[in-house]
Enzyme design. Structure first.
Site, PDB file in Angstrom:
ATOM      1  N   GLY A   1     -40.745  -8.882   7.447  1.00  0.00           N
ATOM      2  CA  GLY A   1     -41.198  -7.540   7.114  1.00  0.00           C
ATOM      3  C   GLY A   1     -42.555  -7.454   6.449  1.00  0.00           C
ATOM      4  O   GLY A   1     -43.059  -6.375   6.172  1.00  0.00           O
TER       5      GLY A   1
ATOM      6  N   ARG B   1     -24.024 -10.203  -1.493  1.00  0.00           N
ATOM      7  CA  ARG B   1     -24.880 -11.190  -2.173  1.00  0.00           C
ATOM      8  C   ARG B   1     -24.947 -10.864  -3.654  1.00  0.00           C
ATOM      9  O   ARG B   1     -25.414  -9.786  -4.045  1.00  0.00           O
ATOM     10  CB  ARG B   1     -26.286 -11.172  -1.580  1.00  0.00           C
ATOM     11  CG  ARG B   1     -26.313 -11.613  -0.131  1.00  0.00           C
ATOM     12  CD  ARG B   1     -27.736 -11.877   0.297  1.00  0.00           C
ATOM     13  NE  ARG B   1     -27.810 -12.135   1.718  1.00  0.00           N
ATOM     14  CZ  ARG B   1     -28.876 -12.640   2.321  1.00  0.00           C
ATOM     15  NH1 ARG B   1     -29.960 -12.930   1.617  1.00  0.00           N
ATOM     16  NH2 ARG B   1     -28.874 -12.851   3.625  1.00  0.00           N
TER      17      ARG B   1
ATOM     18  N   LYS C   1     -44.745 -15.102  15.744  1.00  0.00           N
ATOM     19  CA  LYS C   1     -43.980 -13.952  16.231  1.00  0.00           C
ATOM     20  C   LYS C   1     -44.353 -13.547  17.655  1.00  0.00           C
ATOM     21  O   LYS C   1     -43.501 -13.081  18.411  1.00  0.00           O
ATOM     22  CB  LYS C   1     -44.135 -12.772  15.267  1.00  0.00           C
ATOM     23  CG  LYS C   1     -43.657 -13.083  13.843  1.00  0.00           C
ATOM     24  CD  LYS C   1     -42.213 -13.586  13.775  1.00  0.00           C
ATOM     25  CE  LYS C   1     -41.991 -14.513  12.604  1.00  0.00           C
ATOM     26  NZ  LYS C   1     -40.765 -15.309  12.684  1.00  0.00           N
TER      27      LYS C   1
ATOM     28  N   LYS D   1     -43.514  -0.173  19.912  1.00  0.00           N
ATOM     29  CA  LYS D   1     -42.900   1.131  19.724  1.00  0.00           C
ATOM     30  C   LYS D   1     -42.122   1.073  18.411  1.00  0.00           C
ATOM     31  O   LYS D   1     -41.394   0.104  18.165  1.00  0.00           O
ATOM     32  CB  LYS D   1     -41.944   1.389  20.896  1.00  0.00           C
ATOM     33  CG  LYS D   1     -41.139   2.650  20.790  1.00  0.00           C
ATOM     34  CD  LYS D   1     -41.826   3.784  21.515  1.00  0.00           C
ATOM     35  CE  LYS D   1     -41.208   5.128  21.164  1.00  0.00           C
ATOM     36  NZ  LYS D   1     -42.191   6.214  21.289  1.00  0.00           N
ATOM     37  N   TYR D   2     -42.279   2.084  17.545  1.00  0.00           N
ATOM     38  CA  TYR D   2     -41.555   2.092  16.272  1.00  0.00           C
ATOM     39  C   TYR D   2     -40.189   2.745  16.460  1.00  0.00           C
ATOM     40  O   TYR D   2     -40.090   3.898  16.889  1.00  0.00           O
ATOM     41  CB  TYR D   2     -42.353   2.848  15.202  1.00  0.00           C
ATOM     42  CG  TYR D   2     -41.639   2.915  13.865  1.00  0.00           C
ATOM     43  CD1 TYR D   2     -41.388   1.766  13.128  1.00  0.00           C
ATOM     44  CD2 TYR D   2     -41.206   4.140  13.350  1.00  0.00           C
ATOM     45  CE1 TYR D   2     -40.718   1.817  11.909  1.00  0.00           C
ATOM     46  CE2 TYR D   2     -40.540   4.203  12.126  1.00  0.00           C
ATOM     47  CZ  TYR D   2     -40.300   3.036  11.418  1.00  0.00           C
ATOM     48  OH  TYR D   2     -39.644   3.095  10.214  1.00  0.00           O
TER      49      TYR D   2
ATOM     50  N   ARG E   1     -32.434 -21.626  11.817  1.00  0.00           N
ATOM     51  CA  ARG E   1     -31.751 -22.287  10.701  1.00  0.00           C
ATOM     52  C   ARG E   1     -30.347 -21.718  10.558  1.00  0.00           C
ATOM     53  O   ARG E   1     -29.988 -20.737  11.196  1.00  0.00           O
ATOM     54  CB  ARG E   1     -32.514 -22.004   9.399  1.00  0.00           C
ATOM     55  CG  ARG E   1     -32.560 -20.512   9.095  1.00  0.00           C
ATOM     56  CD  ARG E   1     -33.002 -20.174   7.703  1.00  0.00           C
ATOM     57  NE  ARG E   1     -32.813 -18.765   7.419  1.00  0.00           N
ATOM     58  CZ  ARG E   1     -33.658 -17.796   7.743  1.00  0.00           C
ATOM     59  NH1 ARG E   1     -34.785 -18.081   8.385  1.00  0.00           N
ATOM     60  NH2 ARG E   1     -33.398 -16.536   7.457  1.00  0.00           N
TER      61      ARG E   1
ATOM     62  N   ASN F   1     -34.365 -16.864  14.051  1.00  0.00           N
ATOM     63  CA  ASN F   1     -34.344 -17.776  12.906  1.00  0.00           C
ATOM     64  C   ASN F   1     -33.717 -19.083  13.357  1.00  0.00           C
ATOM     65  O   ASN F   1     -32.605 -19.103  13.875  1.00  0.00           O
ATOM     66  CB  ASN F   1     -33.540 -17.174  11.758  1.00  0.00           C
ATOM     67  CG  ASN F   1     -34.143 -15.859  11.302  1.00  0.00           C
ATOM     68  OD1 ASN F   1     -35.357 -15.740  11.152  1.00  0.00           O
ATOM     69  ND2 ASN F   1     -33.323 -14.861  11.123  1.00  0.00           N
TER      70      ASN F   1
ATOM     71  N   LYS G   1     -31.554  -8.859   2.391  1.00  0.00           N
ATOM     72  CA  LYS G   1     -30.212  -8.398   2.754  1.00  0.00           C
ATOM     73  C   LYS G   1     -29.336  -8.327   1.513  1.00  0.00           C
ATOM     74  O   LYS G   1     -29.466  -9.148   0.599  1.00  0.00           O
ATOM     75  CB  LYS G   1     -29.596  -9.343   3.786  1.00  0.00           C
ATOM     76  CG  LYS G   1     -30.319  -9.276   5.132  1.00  0.00           C
ATOM     77  CD  LYS G   1     -29.942 -10.418   6.046  1.00  0.00           C
ATOM     78  CE  LYS G   1     -30.813 -10.387   7.291  1.00  0.00           C
ATOM     79  NZ  LYS G   1     -30.769 -11.675   8.021  1.00  0.00           N
TER      80      LYS G   1
HETATM   81  C1  MV4 Z   1     -39.398  -2.936  13.421  1.00  0.00           C
HETATM   82  C2  MV4 Z   1     -38.901  -1.711  12.903  1.00  0.00           C
HETATM   83  C3  MV4 Z   1     -38.979  -0.591  13.707  1.00  0.00           C
HETATM   84  N1  MV4 Z   1     -39.529  -0.680  14.941  1.00  0.00           N
HETATM   85  N2  MV4 Z   1     -39.929  -2.954  14.649  1.00  0.00           N
HETATM   86  C4  MV4 Z   1     -38.777  -5.547   9.473  1.00  0.00           C
HETATM   87  C5  MV4 Z   1     -38.624  -6.999   9.316  1.00  0.00           C
HETATM   88  C6  MV4 Z   1     -38.989  -7.599  10.603  1.00  0.00           C
HETATM   89  N3  MV4 Z   1     -38.094  -8.662  10.891  1.00  0.00           N
HETATM   90  C7  MV4 Z   1     -38.922  -6.505  11.598  1.00  0.00           C
HETATM   91  N4  MV4 Z   1     -38.812  -5.277  10.863  1.00  0.00           N
HETATM   92  C8  MV4 Z   1     -38.806  -4.078  11.479  1.00  0.00           C
HETATM   93  N5  MV4 Z   1     -39.337  -4.064  12.727  1.00  0.00           N
HETATM   94  C9  MV4 Z   1     -39.989  -1.856  15.380  1.00  0.00           C
HETATM   95  N6  MV4 Z   1     -40.540  -1.910  16.592  1.00  0.00           N
HETATM   96  C10 MV4 Z   1     -38.334  -1.720  11.628  1.00  0.00           C
HETATM   97  C11 MV4 Z   1     -38.286  -2.896  10.903  1.00  0.00           C
HETATM   98  C12 MV4 Z   1     -37.657  -2.810   9.613  1.00  0.00           C
HETATM   99  C13 MV4 Z   1     -36.470  -3.515   9.340  1.00  0.00           C
HETATM  100  C14 MV4 Z   1     -35.861  -4.348  10.271  1.00  0.00           C
HETATM  101  C15 MV4 Z   1     -34.706  -5.025   9.983  1.00  0.00           C
HETATM  102  C16 MV4 Z   1     -34.106  -4.866   8.748  1.00  0.00           C
HETATM  103  C17 MV4 Z   1     -34.678  -4.051   7.824  1.00  0.00           C
HETATM  104  C18 MV4 Z   1     -35.854  -3.367   8.087  1.00  0.00           C
HETATM  105  C19 MV4 Z   1     -36.412  -2.519   7.129  1.00  0.00           C
HETATM  106  C20 MV4 Z   1     -37.559  -1.858   7.402  1.00  0.00           C
HETATM  107  C21 MV4 Z   1     -38.184  -2.008   8.640  1.00  0.00           C
END
Ligand code: MV4
Length: 448
Positions: free
Chosen positions: A165, A337, A116, A201-202, A291, A289, A237
């Site tokens: 995740g 799905r 990642k 950053k969230y 694929r 991804n 999903k």
């Molecule tokens: C995040 C986020 C919020 N902020 N990154 C979850 C799976 C992974 N592919 C990345 N994910 C997330 N990354 C930042 N900086 C929230 C998620 C996330 C999420 C992302 C996509 C689809 C569903 C999700 C469910 C919870 C959290």
């Protein structure tokens, strides 16, 4: 062009690949475990080889068994589908050593995107917008605090070896960071054997928007717009749609070109998906991804292309059949799905299908390997079908989905079909007003 392709997968995606091969006049080889002797992909292929016992580690993930099956049958190429060996760089390398063509990107690209931090670094260098965060891994608390203070709270700590995740922790402030950072590293080490983490950053209420890209492996690439996959539960999903309900034509053209240019620059081969979080009109890269994805049919529906056919053409060294200018969106598509799971816990529900009836009619596609009397084995993924509808616009697609769900019969096991009938009654689903957190909150409210 290949004479014969081996499909290293099972279920609906194996059928999907067999169908493309048949239209191209290519012979097909199915592989299967002992638990899948009666599976539809075995029946539908021209030939089949049993490659091992039920557990996927000894069958669908067994590289020597699959390569032997190729050599015995004379298949020149392998389509991996999704899951299993589809993003295994070592497998791709091994195939190369055996003179077998992998229908997918080069090992190098799979490897870069599998880590990642390297993926994010590569994306940034290629001009793709990324989430503000640490430059690479963060290995001590002092650095974690410094980075977090700089980007501002809340922050999210992610495992380098994670993805999908797993191994993520959110910290609201410096106090929370101390606990989150330590647990994230410990959990990453336990889960992936690698404690490395990075900080971002969230984003509090984003949508999951992913861009479909396709490269010819020689420096030409296109994008096929976005899919909105925000409706998910525990990173699985549940419903996907294209185009995204809130993405404008200008936003699509801009981010699409960035993605197409990026994959062209690395001479990427075949289908790929660049995943973003989307919030307040901005796209932030999270993963790529390498694929064909489960939800590719919604893109196929609105662009009128066969992505598997293009994968096979490009793998055989031929040209893809479109350029960016040929790709125009027609209408709206939605996929749901169908899982053999009991809602609300989503516990697997394997067993015998006493009755199966697929919906049909204009704008309806059912991708499934089910049949009357089929026994769903307990060893694999619980996806048993995908219902894809296409309409001239989103309201028509929604009406068609509701109509098709009314026709669909899956009896004998619990499934997610009733969930979709309930979801379609929700105003937020009808209007497209949902984020990545919507479904989990809805499930809590309805079943909590
Ligand atoms: C995040 C986020 C919020 N902020 N990154 C979850 C799976 C992974 N592919 C990345 N994910 C997330 N990354 C930042 N900086 C929230 C998620 C996330 C999420 C992302 C996509 C689809 C569903 C999700 C469910 C919870 C959290």
């Amino acid at each position: 062009m290949f004479d014969k392709i081996l499909i290293a997968n099972r279920g609906e995606i194996a059928l999907r690949v067999i169908r493309a091969c048949r239209e191209m006049g290519i012979q097909t080889v199915a592989v299967h475990s002992t638990a899948d002797s009666d599976a539809m992909h075995v029946r539908m292929a021209d030939e089949s080889v049993c490659i091992g016992p039920a557990p996927s580690t000894d069958s669908y993930l067994s590289m020597p068994a699959i390569i032997s099956a190729c050599e015995i049958t004379g298949a020149q190429a392998i389509h991996p589908g999704y899951g299993f060996l589809s993003e295994n760089a070592n497998f791709v390398q091994m195939l190369e050593d055996h003179g077998i063509t992998f229908i997918g990107p080069r090992a190098e690209h799979i490897r870069i995107m599998g880590d990642k931090i390297t993926a994010k670094e590569t994306a940034r260098e290629l001009g793709i917008p990324v989430v503000p965060g640490s430059a690479g891994g963060v290995d001590d608390m002092a650095e974690a605090k410094r980075v977090s203070a700089e980007i501002g709270y809340p922050v999210i700590i992610k495992a380098t070896a994670g993805g999908g995740g797993r191994g993520m922790k959110v910290a609201q402030d410096e106090k929370g960071l101390e606990v989150a950072f330590r647990t994230a590293r410990a959990e990453a080490k336990a889960a992936f054997g690698n404690p490395d983490v990075y900080i971002e950053k969230y984003l509090q209420k984003p949508r999951h928007i992913e861009i479909q890209v396709f490269g010819d492996g020689k420096g030409r690439a296109v994008h096929l717009g976005e899919r909105d996959c925000s409706l998910q539960r525990r990173h699985q999903k549940v419903l996907e749609e294209a185009p995204g309900p809130v993405i404008t034509a200008e936003e699509r053209a801009r981010i699409g070109k960035i993605c197409a240019d990026a994959v062209a620059a690395i001479q990427y081969a075949g289908a790929g998906t660049i995943e973003f979080l989307y919030e307040d009109g901005e796209f932030y890269f999270i993963e790529m991804n390498t694929r064909l994805q489960v939800e590719h049919p919604v893109t196929e529906a609105i662009f009128g292309v066969d992505l598997v056919r293009q994968q096979i053409l490009v793998a055989a060294g031929e040209e893809m059949e479109f350029q960016q200018d040929d790709l125009k969106i027609n209408g709206h598509a939605i996929e749901v799905r169908i899982n053999a799971e009991k809602v609300p816990g989503f516990t697997p529900s394997p067993g015998r299908i006493s009755q199966y009836h697929a919906p049909g009619g204009l704008g309806v596609r059912m991708d499934s390997a089910l049949y009357d009397g089929y026994r769903i084995p307990p060893f694999y993924d619980s996806l048993i079908g995908k219902l894809i509808v296409h309409g001239r616009d989103r309201p028509e697609a929604l009406a068609r989905l509701s109509r098709a769900l009314g026709e669909l019969i899956v009896d004998g096991v619990d499934s997610t079909v009733p969930l979709f009938r309930e979801l379609l009654a929700e105003p937020d689903i009808q209007s497209g007003d949902y984020s990545i957190h919507w479904l989990e909150r809805w499930l809590d409210r309805h079943y909590g």
